[in-house]
Design a protein around this motif. Structure first.
Motif, short mmCIF file in Angstrom:
data_model
loop_
_atom_site.label_atom_id
_atom_site.label_comp_id
_atom_site.label_asym_id
_atom_site.label_seq_id
_atom_site.Cartn_x
_atom_site.Cartn_y
_atom_site.Cartn_z
N VAL A 1 11.73 4.09 -6.13
CA VAL A 1 10.90 3.63 -7.48
C VAL A 1 10.73 2.35 -7.26
O VAL A 1 11.31 1.37 -6.73
N CYS A 2 9.41 1.76 -7.41
CA CYS A 2 8.90 0.34 -7.05
C CYS A 2 9.67 -0.34 -8.28
O CYS A 2 9.54 -0.18 -9.48
N PRO A 3 10.63 -1.57 -7.75
CA PRO A 3 11.04 -2.42 -8.74
C PRO A 3 10.03 -3.06 -9.71
O PRO A 3 10.38 -3.61 -10.71
N ARG A 4 8.82 -3.26 -9.25
CA ARG A 4 7.88 -3.97 -10.10
C ARG A 4 7.10 -3.10 -11.11
O ARG A 4 6.95 -3.34 -12.30
N CYS A 5 6.59 -1.76 -10.50
CA CYS A 5 5.83 -1.26 -11.39
C CYS A 5 6.25 0.16 -11.73
O CYS A 5 5.82 1.17 -12.34
N SER A 6 7.36 0.69 -11.13
CA SER A 6 8.31 1.69 -11.32
C SER A 6 7.46 2.96 -10.83
O SER A 6 7.74 4.16 -11.39
N PHE B 1 7.22 1.49 1.11
CA PHE B 1 6.10 0.58 0.42
C PHE B 1 5.50 1.13 -1.16
O PHE B 1 5.60 2.50 -1.09
N CYS B 2 5.15 0.24 -1.83
CA CYS B 2 4.30 0.73 -2.93
C CYS B 2 2.66 0.74 -2.67
O CYS B 2 2.35 -0.30 -2.74
N PRO B 3 2.19 2.10 -2.55
CA PRO B 3 0.63 2.01 -2.50
C PRO B 3 0.10 1.16 -3.84
O PRO B 3 -0.79 0.40 -3.52
N ALA B 4 0.57 1.29 -4.90
CA ALA B 4 -0.03 0.71 -5.96
C ALA B 4 0.10 -0.94 -5.97
O ALA B 4 -0.76 -1.66 -6.43
N CYS B 5 1.38 -1.23 -5.65
CA CYS B 5 1.25 -2.90 -5.63
C CYS B 5 0.92 -3.35 -4.00
O CYS B 5 1.06 -4.63 -4.11
N ARG B 6 0.75 -2.40 -3.23
CA ARG B 6 0.57 -2.74 -1.82
C ARG B 6 1.82 -3.85 -1.38
O ARG B 6 1.34 -4.84 -0.60
#
Ligand code: ZN
Length: 169
Positions: A10-15, A28-33
Motif C-alpha cells: 500500500v502506498c504510504p501517501r495515497c493508500s 512503485f505507486c502508479p497513481a503517485c508515480r
C-alpha cells in the motif's frame, strides 16, 4: 532462518496498491508515480529518474530498472551480460537524456539490491560509486521481443521468471 515477511503493498501517501513482488527491491505507486525501496518489510522513498530515449522497433514497450550510483549506472534487473549492460548504461547516460521522476511504462523486475552496485562497478572496471551515496532508480525504456529486450544499438536477454506475455512482471 528468518521469518517470512510480506510486502505492505500500500502506498504510504495515497493508500493505493503498490506494484511489486516479494522478490523485488523496488515497489512503485502508479497513481503517485513514486518509487519505494523495499528492504525486508520496510518501504523507503526512492528518488527515481527516467531516460527519454526511443527504443528501436515497434513491439511492446517496457522500462528496465537500473541503479544510478555516482557517475555510473548498473542494471537492477536480472539479465544476460550485466557487466556489459553496466558499461553501456554508464556511457549512454548523457545520450539517454535523463529526466527526474517516473512515467509509464514503470520499471519492473528490480531484483538486484542497490548495495551490489559497488561490486558490479568493480567487476565491470567502472568508477566506484561514492561512499554513502543514496541509490537512485533509473527507468530505461526498452522494446521487448519475447525474452529479449532491445535498446538503441544493444539487445539482451531477460530472466525468464520476470517475463510473461511480453511484459516484465
Ligand atoms: Zn500513491
Amino acid at each position: 532462518m528468518s521469518a517470512p515477511h510480506f510486502l505492505p503493498l500500500v502506498c504510504p501517501r495515497c493508500s493505493d496498491d503498490l506494484a511489486g513482488r516479494a522478490v523485488d527491491r523496488v515497489a512503485f505507486c502508479p497513481a503517485c508515480r513514486r518509487a519505494y525501496r523495499v528492504d525486508g518489510g520496510t518501504l523507503t522513498d526512492l528518488p527515481a529518474r527516467r531516460a527519454t530515449l526511443r527504443p528501436p522497433g515497434d513491439g511492446p514497450l517496457l522500462a528496465l530498472p537500473f541503479w544510478i550510483a555516482g557517475e555510473v549506472a548498473v542494471p537492477a534487473f536480472l539479465g544476460s551480460r550485466p557487466l556489459t549492460m553496466a558499461r553501456i548504461a554508464t556511457r549512454s547516460l548523457a545520450a539517454w537524456r535523463i529526466e527526474d521522476g517516473l512515467a509509464p511504462p514503470f520499471p519492473r523486475g528490480a531484483r538486484v539490491a542497490p548495495a551490489s552496485a559497488a561490486a558490479v562497478c568493480r567487476l565491470a572496471r567502472l568508477p566506484a560509486p561514492p561512499a554513502g551515496t543514496p541509490p537512485v532508480l533509473l527507468a530505461v525504456p526498452a522494446r521487448i521481443d519475447g525474452g529479449r529486450f532491445l535498446l538503441p544499438g544493444e539487445a539482451g536477454t531477460l530472466y525468464p521468471d520476470d517475463v510473461h506475455e511480453g511484459r516484465l512482471l
